[in-house]
Every structure is written in C-alpha cells, then in structure tokens.
Design a protein around this motif. Structure first.
Motif, PDB file in Angstrom:
ATOM      1  N   GLU A  65      -6.826  -9.434  16.404  1.00  0.00           N
ATOM      2  CA  GLU A  65      -7.431 -10.606  15.778  1.00  0.00           C
ATOM      3  C   GLU A  65      -7.535 -10.521  14.266  1.00  0.00           C
ATOM      4  O   GLU A  65      -7.380 -11.545  13.577  1.00  0.00           O
ATOM      5  N   ALA A  66      -7.812  -9.351  13.734  1.00  0.00           N
ATOM      6  CA  ALA A  66      -8.088  -9.225  12.302  1.00  0.00           C
ATOM      7  C   ALA A  66      -7.347  -8.027  11.726  1.00  0.00           C
ATOM      8  O   ALA A  66      -7.164  -7.004  12.391  1.00  0.00           O
ATOM      9  N   TYR A  67      -6.935  -8.164  10.470  1.00  0.00           N
ATOM     10  CA  TYR A  67      -6.220  -7.094   9.780  1.00  0.00           C
ATOM     11  C   TYR A  67      -7.214  -6.071   9.235  1.00  0.00           C
ATOM     12  O   TYR A  67      -8.200  -6.427   8.584  1.00  0.00           O
ATOM     13  N   ILE A  68      -6.947  -4.796   9.501  1.00  0.00           N
ATOM     14  CA  ILE A  68      -7.764  -3.726   8.941  1.00  0.00           C
ATOM     15  C   ILE A  68      -7.599  -3.726   7.422  1.00  0.00           C
ATOM     16  O   ILE A  68      -6.480  -3.720   6.907  1.00  0.00           O
ATOM     17  N   GLY A  69      -8.712  -3.745   6.714  1.00  0.00           N
ATOM     18  CA  GLY A  69      -8.670  -3.751   5.256  1.00  0.00           C
ATOM     19  C   GLY A  69      -8.723  -5.130   4.646  1.00  0.00           C
ATOM     20  O   GLY A  69      -8.817  -5.266   3.430  1.00  0.00           O
ATOM     21  N   GLY A  70      -8.652  -6.172   5.488  1.00  0.00           N
ATOM     22  CA  GLY A  70      -8.704  -7.531   4.983  1.00  0.00           C
ATOM     23  C   GLY A  70      -7.327  -8.162   4.922  1.00  0.00           C
ATOM     24  O   GLY A  70      -6.311  -7.548   5.257  1.00  0.00           O
ATOM     25  N   ALA A  71      -7.302  -9.421   4.484  1.00  0.00           N
ATOM     26  CA  ALA A  71      -6.048 -10.189   4.471  1.00  0.00           C
ATOM     27  C   ALA A  71      -5.809 -10.868   3.133  1.00  0.00           C
ATOM     28  O   ALA A  71      -4.957 -11.746   3.041  1.00  0.00           O
ATOM     29  N   HIS A  72      -6.550 -10.472   2.111  1.00  0.00           N
ATOM     30  CA  HIS A  72      -6.415 -11.112   0.809  1.00  0.00           C
ATOM     31  C   HIS A  72      -6.239 -10.060  -0.277  1.00  0.00           C
ATOM     32  O   HIS A  72      -6.428  -8.866  -0.043  1.00  0.00           O
ATOM     33  N   ALA A  75      -4.745  -6.202  -0.043  1.00  0.00           N
ATOM     34  CA  ALA A  75      -4.442  -6.132   1.392  1.00  0.00           C
ATOM     35  C   ALA A  75      -3.458  -7.223   1.789  1.00  0.00           C
ATOM     36  O   ALA A  75      -2.523  -6.985   2.572  1.00  0.00           O
ATOM     37  N   GLY A  76      -3.636  -8.418   1.247  1.00  0.00           N
ATOM     38  CA  GLY A  76      -2.712  -9.508   1.533  1.00  0.00           C
ATOM     39  C   GLY A  76      -1.310  -9.220   1.024  1.00  0.00           C
ATOM     40  O   GLY A  76      -0.318  -9.616   1.650  1.00  0.00           O
ATOM     41  N   LEU A  77      -1.205  -8.516  -0.115  1.00  0.00           N
ATOM     42  CA  LEU A  77       0.103  -8.141  -0.644  1.00  0.00           C
ATOM     43  C   LEU A  77       0.862  -7.277   0.359  1.00  0.00           C
ATOM     44  O   LEU A  77       2.059  -7.480   0.594  1.00  0.00           O
ATOM     45  N   TYR A  78       0.170  -6.315   0.979  1.00  0.00           N
ATOM     46  CA  TYR A  78       0.863  -5.401   1.887  1.00  0.00           C
ATOM     47  C   TYR A  78       1.144  -6.047   3.243  1.00  0.00           C
ATOM     48  O   TYR A  78       2.125  -5.670   3.903  1.00  0.00           O
ATOM     49  N   ILE A  79       0.328  -6.994   3.639  1.00  0.00           N
ATOM     50  CA  ILE A  79       0.676  -7.795   4.822  1.00  0.00           C
ATOM     51  C   ILE A  79       1.977  -8.542   4.556  1.00  0.00           C
ATOM     52  O   ILE A  79       2.884  -8.576   5.401  1.00  0.00           O
ATOM     53  N   TRP A  80       2.067  -9.134   3.364  1.00  0.00           N
ATOM     54  CA  TRP A  80       3.288  -9.845   2.991  1.00  0.00           C
ATOM     55  C   TRP A  80       4.479  -8.895   2.905  1.00  0.00           C
ATOM     56  O   TRP A  80       5.572  -9.216   3.363  1.00  0.00           O
ATOM     57  N   LEU A  81       4.259  -7.703   2.333  1.00  0.00           N
ATOM     58  CA  LEU A  81       5.355  -6.744   2.186  1.00  0.00           C
ATOM     59  C   LEU A  81       5.947  -6.345   3.534  1.00  0.00           C
ATOM     60  O   LEU A  81       7.173  -6.222   3.669  1.00  0.00           O
ATOM     61  N   SER A 563      -9.914 -13.669 -14.668  1.00  0.00           N
ATOM     62  CA  SER A 563     -10.136 -12.653 -13.647  1.00  0.00           C
ATOM     63  C   SER A 563      -8.828 -12.380 -12.907  1.00  0.00           C
ATOM     64  O   SER A 563      -8.361 -13.223 -12.148  1.00  0.00           O
ATOM     65  N   TRP A 564      -8.258 -11.191 -13.125  1.00  0.00           N
ATOM     66  CA  TRP A 564      -7.033 -10.837 -12.411  1.00  0.00           C
ATOM     67  C   TRP A 564      -7.322 -10.543 -10.947  1.00  0.00           C
ATOM     68  O   TRP A 564      -6.428 -10.642 -10.101  1.00  0.00           O
ATOM     69  N   GLY A 565      -8.567 -10.193 -10.638  1.00  0.00           N
ATOM     70  CA  GLY A 565      -8.934 -10.025  -9.235  1.00  0.00           C
ATOM     71  C   GLY A 565      -8.864 -11.343  -8.482  1.00  0.00           C
ATOM     72  O   GLY A 565      -8.326 -11.421  -7.370  1.00  0.00           O
ATOM     73  N   GLU A 566      -9.392 -12.404  -9.104  1.00  0.00           N
ATOM     74  CA  GLU A 566      -9.314 -13.728  -8.480  1.00  0.00           C
ATOM     75  C   GLU A 566      -7.870 -14.214  -8.456  1.00  0.00           C
ATOM     76  O   GLU A 566      -7.431 -14.848  -7.491  1.00  0.00           O
ATOM     77  N   PHE A 567      -7.111 -13.908  -9.504  1.00  0.00           N
ATOM     78  CA  PHE A 567      -5.688 -14.251  -9.548  1.00  0.00           C
ATOM     79  C   PHE A 567      -4.959 -13.577  -8.378  1.00  0.00           C
ATOM     80  O   PHE A 567      -4.125 -14.198  -7.706  1.00  0.00           O
ATOM     81  N   ALA A 568      -5.271 -12.308  -8.132  1.00  0.00           N
ATOM     82  CA  ALA A 568      -4.633 -11.580  -7.027  1.00  0.00           C
ATOM     83  C   ALA A 568      -4.981 -12.217  -5.690  1.00  0.00           C
ATOM     84  O   ALA A 568      -4.109 -12.394  -4.821  1.00  0.00           O
ATOM     85  N   TYR A 569      -6.250 -12.550  -5.497  1.00  0.00           N
ATOM     86  CA  TYR A 569      -6.692 -13.155  -4.247  1.00  0.00           C
ATOM     87  C   TYR A 569      -5.920 -14.445  -3.975  1.00  0.00           C
ATOM     88  O   TYR A 569      -5.382 -14.659  -2.882  1.00  0.00           O
ATOM     89  N   ARG A 570      -5.859 -15.308  -4.980  1.00  0.00           N
ATOM     90  CA  ARG A 570      -5.222 -16.609  -4.804  1.00  0.00           C
ATOM     91  C   ARG A 570      -3.704 -16.473  -4.612  1.00  0.00           C
ATOM     92  O   ARG A 570      -3.115 -17.097  -3.726  1.00  0.00           O
ATOM     93  N   ASN A 571      -3.056 -15.650  -5.419  1.00  0.00           N
ATOM     94  CA  ASN A 571      -1.601 -15.604  -5.385  1.00  0.00           C
ATOM     95  C   ASN A 571      -1.038 -14.816  -4.209  1.00  0.00           C
ATOM     96  O   ASN A 571       0.070 -15.104  -3.757  1.00  0.00           O
TER      97      ASN A 571
END
Length: 774
Positions: A65-72, A75-81, A563-571
């Motif tokens: 159901e859920a990705y370990i470490g989150g999905a954004h 963590a979202g980058l590595y899900i995409w990778l 905020s590059w953290g917010e930029f990372a989350y969104r992108n």
C-alpha cells in the motif's frame, strides 16, 4: 605486550577439505577465516530477519500500500528512477531520461540506482506490483547489510552471538531509519561484502578476491556513487593499516596483483562512467563550500533524529543529514576497543597524544560551539578550523605510529598471523579516518578560508571526491566499523566469560532500544488526477513534452527559488506524473541544478503573461501545460482562463479536475528574430522538424536560412536550408549533428535576410539512434 587466547582460538576450517601432504605441511595462513556452516548461517539469517520484521513491522503491514521512506521529494525521485531505468535505460539515448528536457545524460545527475531498479524489475516479473517490488528491494538491502556484517564478523571472530549483535546493530542503525527518505543510503551491504574480499585476499592471496572486490565496487557504483568511492577508500586504508601492522607480509607484487584483478572486475564501469564525466564537463566540480555545509561535526556522533524513541532531544544539535549517534553502548565498546589495542605500556605515550589531538579536532570542528564562546566569531572560527585540521592530521599521524609499534611488539612476541588486537587496530584506523573525512573541508573557501583537511586532500587528489556534496555520509563507514568491533570487545567485558549468552542478549536489547524510532515515513504514491489520466490516454510519445506549473510555490525578492526542498517535493511529483503519461517533461529534481531549473521558475512565475509565453517558445515539442491552481490560493479557474484569453492562438483550455489541475494545449507561433532560439538535445544526432512560413518582402522566391548554434559551435552555422517565400506553411526536416559536449543542450537560432519575414509554428525534436534513421 601479552595476547589473550581470543587471538589464537580461530580455526581455518574453510580449507579443511584440502588434504595436506604428509611430507609437505601446509604453511600457516596469515589470517584465519572461521567456517560458517549452513545451519549457523540459517540461524544468523533467521535471527536477523525476525529483528528486521519487528523493527519494520509497519512497513511489512503496508507492503502493498505505501512506499517505505515516503513518495515525495528524494524518495519520489528514486521511485521514479526504478521505473525510468526499467523502461528507458536501453530505449532512450544512453543515460538520458524523459525528465529534465532538453538536457541529456541526466541519469548521471545523481546516483543512477540501476542495480536496485533491476531488482525491482525482477520482483515485478515474479508478479509483484511496483510498490511491493520497491519495498521488498529496500528491505532486502537492509537485511543483506546485516547478514553480510554478521557473516564477516563471524569469519573473523568465530563467535556467533556477538557477531549476530554486530549484524543487528548495523542493520538497525538509527541513521538508516532517519534516512529512509533517501533510499540509496540503505544499500550499505557493499561495505561488509567489499571488506570480506579484502580479508579473503589476506587469507588466501588469490586473484579471485581482487576481482570480486572490483565487482563489488562496480555494483556499489550502479547503486550510489558515494558508496563506490567510500569502498575504494576503505581498500586503501585497509592496506595502509595492514602494512603498518605487518610490513613484511604483503609484497609489492601481491598488492599489484590485487589491484590489477580489482581493476579487471571494475572495468565494466567505463560504460557507466563516461556520462558522469560528460555531466561534470557541463556543471564542473562542486566547490568546497558545498561539502562544508553538509559536513558532520563532533555533535553529529551524539545526535539522533527528531522521531527517535529515546534521544529525540539531540536532533537540534546537528543538521538533518548527520544523525549518526550509534548509541551509548557502541560508543562505550568503541572506547573499550581502543583501550584493548593500546594497553601495552610502550603505546601509552602515543595513545595519549592521539586522544588529545583527536579531542581537540572534534571540539574545534564544532562551528556552533566555537561561535558561542568567541567574540569575533568569523575570525575565531577560521582559527578554530585551522586548529582542528592540524589536530586531525596529528591524530592520524599518532594513530599510524600506534599501529606500527603495535605490529613491532606483536612480532617480538612471535605473532605472525593477524591477531584480534591487529583486527581491532585495522577497524579503528578505518573508523577514525572516515570520521576525519566526514568533518569535511574544515573551512569555507567561498569566504576565503584555508582548507587542508583530509577531505580536502581527497577532494583535490582523488578522482570523484570533487563531486561529493553530502560528505557527512562518510560517517556510515565509521558506524559499520563500530559494529564490526562488537565481537572483539564484548568478550572483554567482565561478565562475558561467566554468561556469554546473557551478555549478548542484554547487548542486543540495548542496541534495539537505542536505535528505535517512534515512526517512520510510509506513503502511497499520489493517485493520478483526472487531468493526468486524460493525458495518459492521449496518443503521446517521449518526443512530446509536457510542462507542469508552477515550478515552485514561492520566489525570493530576487526572484530565485526560495525553498529547494519545496521545489524537490513538487517536481518529483511532476516526474512521476509525466512517467504515467508517457511523455517527456522539462520538470525534474536531482543532484544538479540546471540553468532551466534556476531561471524558468522566475520566467514563468506570472503564467500566463508575455514573459512566460515568450519563454515557452524556446522548447520544441511542447504540447501541453498542466497548471496547479492549489499553489495559488487566491487564483480561481475563472481568473486563470480570463488571463489565458490574452493568448488565444497559443493557449487552448482543455479541461480541469477535482484536484484543481488545469490542462492547456499549447500551439506555438514565433516570428523569427535575432533574439529567438530553440533549446534542443545535443546528443545523439537528432531530427528537428519545423513548420515554417516565409513571406515575400522583396522579389526573392526563396529565403536562405542559416541554423546557428551558439554554445557548442561558437555561433557558426551547423546547417543551411532554403525556404520558399510563398506565404504558406512548409515542413522542413533538419538533421542535427551530435556534439562532443553530450550533456549540454544546443542553443539554436535562425539567421536570414531581415528584409523577409519568417514565422515558425510547430517545432519538434526526435533522437536519431541509428544510421538507418538518418
């Protein structure tokens, strides 16, 4: 200097099947490797799996159901990778992804995560969903980190219960729980695996060990480049420590044989290394100010994350990248190991010099502490960093002298083999060296500081270290050595001989308690909105480009990303959405910040306005724009559409959804002027399809147009074509040559007689991947 029986109770049963000739007795091996039976391996693996199950119980419950470490964000980058590597690695140009358009070699902007991606693919091929396959891969990596540490510890110590505690302490280290959002950091299994082959080489002096070490470094590189560099440094420090302890036991020829076979195992790296060199050619090396900002400090080794069960109050003592507190027990055993290694009277003087130097280095490395106790903070912090650097080099010097003298004393006592005391010395030397590296440059060169720390030496001398930013991660090798010291230090405790099982059980409980977190991130990937689902059903290819807006929620007064953290989350969310659609996107977040990532948030912040519409013209293949209204609480769909009415020929409203995503179709129209240019990929050769309209302004029937490239070919034409000046649209297809600077996009402009008027409509770029397509 005396030695206990623990130094001689190892039995080399790994070679017991070899029959020794009665007339020619086998020589005593330099290092004894205990044999681990299948039943012992199963006991260790079973125990570690149960501990992992308890520690990651929430993850096992949410496996599907859920990705370990989150999905954004990261963590979202590595899900995409994991998805991108499986689909695109062998279909798109080598190391190019469908994000960050029009840049190429973008997989080399950070850790490539290739090996874990294909483990995910294997689980998916067995019928698992992507979330299950991804989670199983992370859990497997954590388990193997613990098991290989247990395996190595047992082979060296012949003590199964302390080795089990060692494996558990490394597998369950609190740092890994705090950093679950950085999945690549969970793959520390390469540390014990690589070190095992180094010790195997000492024991057998065989060529296979060097080859296997090279393969291990290669596998680490295909997961996270940091760990491959750390492994190489582990190997160098290992041989230095061994040479200090036993200078006559490793010849130059044997060392060269190891190096050559390791290079042979590592040789496939060339296929993966060149993209990183291409990216470095574009972005350059990182400045020392970056690792300075991410370095560890003394307090990092007593700081845990904000969700830690016991030590959350220490989280404010360091930054989020540096929660390396291993627990009081491991710090205590680390101290015990040092006392054991330096207990001889002949070593006491140098031991004191080392301790004083090391403590001074740690104290002076603590910037916040120095700024609290001085008046002229800037100048005094510079002085403190110089003192820290001098003290650090002094500590390493005295530690090397301790190892050399320890080896000489053991030789006088007749110890030719590698004793437990020598093993402690090797682990201690590697740990202290990596702690020194983790402290970073110890000086901000961007502000004129002098930096000559151990990390700075590596930065300037060793290839690859000038690309490291999060240098604090070197502390992970120190934590690994802390764990490996457990089977050599627990037996030194007073009550171990009376109740070894009880001592190990208590130690394991303390390890579990001191590494426990109250919770950790578990998130599902966001369900694609109706707009994304609509685009996924549209006939789009990876030659088509989608842009998601806004790039970021807020800009600074200077119109830079706040905020590059917010930029990372969104992108990273945009990257995963674009993958679902099957198209390319300008958006993305990774280890490099391109010119587009820095400039386009400002240029498109007022979308739709003239500045943003002019910027969109530069991107060939751009078809759709997805606009997120939630980023602007005061903006309504009606007001957005009202603004878009000012550009009826370029923007067509398609649909919106319940998630406040608004979809526009983009139809470009550009009158070609000197200021106009197109950004296209520069590698490999490409096909540029242009829909142009030429109009008579003189009596010339055709218009000669030169296609100029500014960044790669110095403003020279790369091709010339003729356009009929008929006033009707003509489709022109141009082959773009590939550039030697493979990671930087072209900047193409059009030059022609200004007495004519040329209008560019549709523009699209596609890759030419083989000669037949040309």
């Amino acid at each position: 200097m005396s030695d206990t029986s623990s130094d001689t109770n190892l039995e080399d049963t790994s070679s017991s099947s070899e029959e020794a000739s009665p007339s020619q007795p086998q020589p005593t091996p330099l290092l004894y490797f205990s044999h681990l039976s299948l039943s012992q391996a199963l006991v260790g693996a079973g125990g570690l799996f149960v501990l992992l199950l308890v520690f990651r119980f929430q993850a096992f419950l949410s496996l599907s159901e859920a990705y370990i470490g989150g999905a954004h964000a990261d963590a979202g980058l590595y899900i995409w990778l994991t998805q991108s590597n499986i689909r695109d690695l062998f279909e798109l140009p080598w190391f190019t992804t469908s994000a960050f358009y029009p840049y190429t070699r973008t997989l080399a902007w950070s850790d490539n995560f290739i090996l874990p991606s294909f483990v995910v693919w294997f689980f998916q091929a067995c019928g698992a969903s992507h979330v299950v396959a991804y989670n199983l891969t992370l859990l497997l990596a954590q388990f193997l980190s613990g098991f290989f540490t247990f395996y190595l510890a047992y082979r060296l110590s012949d003590l199964i219960l302390p080795s089990l505690v060692a494996g558990a302490s490394f597998m369950l280290a609190g740092y890994f729980t705090a950093q679950l959002g950085h999945p690549q950091l969970q793959f520390t299994l390469f540390f014990p695996l690589g070190l095992m082959f180094l010790f195997r080489f000492l024991a057998k002096k065989d060529l296979l060990s060097g080859f296997a070490f090279g393969i291990t470094v290669l596998c680490a590189f295909l997961t996270t480049v940091y760990y491959s560099l750390f492994l190489c440094l582990i190997g160098l420090l290992f041989f230095i420590a061994f040479w200090l302890l036993r200078p006559a036991k490793l010849s130059v020829g044997e060392f060269l044989r190891f190096g050559l076979t390791a290079a042979l195992g590592l040789s496939p790296l060339l296929f993966f290394l060149f993209p990183y060199l291409d990216v470095k050619d574009v972005f350059g090396s990182r400045g020392l100010y970056e690792p300075y900002a991410f370095a560890a400090s003394a307090l990092s080794y007593v700081s845990a994350g904000p969700l830690h069960l016991l030590y959350s109050f220490t989280s404010s003592w360091t930054h989020a990248e540096a929660y390396f507190f291993p627990g009081l027990l491991l710090l205590f055993l680390f101290g015990v190991s040092y006392l054991r290694a330096t207990e001889a009277k002949q070593l006491k003087k140098r031991s004191r010099f080392f301790l004083i130097s090391f403590i001074v280095a740690l104290v002076c490395s603590e910037r916040d502490l120095i700024q609290l106790i001085v008046t002229n903070s800037r100048a005094d912090v510079q002085v403190a960093h110089v003192l820290a650097t001098l003290a650090l080099w002094s500590a390493l010097f005295f530690l090397a002298k301790i190892l050399r003298q320890m080896g000489e004393l053991e030789k006088r006592l007749g110890f030719e083999v590698v004793t437990n005391r020598a093993l402690i010395g090797i682990f201690f030397f590697i740990a202290i060296s990596f702690i020194a590296v983790s402290l970073g440059p110890l000086g901000n060169t961007a502000k004129g500081d002098i930096s000559f720390s151990p990390f700075s030496l590596l930065f300037y001398v060793v290839p690859g270290f000038d690309s490291l930013r999060a240098v604090s991660r070197a502390s992970l090798v120190a934590l690994f050595c802390f764990s490996l010291l457990i089977p050599f230090t627990l037996p030194l405790l007073r009550y171990y001989k009376k109740s070894a099982t009880g001592v190990c059980f208590v130690a394991l409980l303390i390890v579990l308690l001191e590494n426990a977190y109250t919770t950790y991130p578990l998130e599902p990937l966001d369900t694609p909105s109706a707009v994304v689902q609509h685009l996924a059903q549209t006939d789009l290819s990876r030659d088509d480009v989608i842009l998601f807006l806004p790039w970021t929620d807020e800009l600074t007064p200077h119109e830079t990303v706040k905020s590059w953290g917010e930029f990372a989350y969104r992108n990273t969310d945009y990257m995963n959405a674009a993958f679902t659609i099957g198209a390319s996107t300008l958006n993305g977040y990774s280890g490099q910040r391109s010119s587009i990532m820095k400039k386009y948030p400002r240029k498109m912040s007022g979308f739709p306005d003239r500045r943003s519409m002019d910027t969109l013209q530069f991107i060939p293949g751009l078809k759709y724009i997805v606009y997120d209204l939630r980023a602007f609480p005061g903006m309504t769909l009606e007001s957005l559409l009202e603004k878009a009415k000012g550009y009826p020929d370029e923007l067509s409203f398609i649909t919106s959804d319940e998630a406040n995503k608004v979809l526009f179709r983009y139809t470009p129209r550009s009158v070609l002027r000197d200021s106009f240019y197109l950004r296209t990929p520069s590698y490999p050769a490409g096909l540029l399809d242009l829909e142009l309209e030429g109009q008579y302004e003189t009596d010339s029937p055709t218009i000669t147009i030169n296609l100029i490239e500014h960044d790669h070919f110095g403003g020279k034409p790369i091709t010339t074509f003729e356009l009929p000046a008929s006033g009707e649209k003509e489709t022109i297809s141009l082959v773009l040559p590939e550039s030697s600077r493979r990671a930087h996009p072209y900047r193409l402009s059009f030059r022609y007689d200004n007495s004519h008027k040329v209008t560019l409509y549709a523009r699209k770029h596609s890759y030419l991947l083989n000669a037949e397509q040309r």
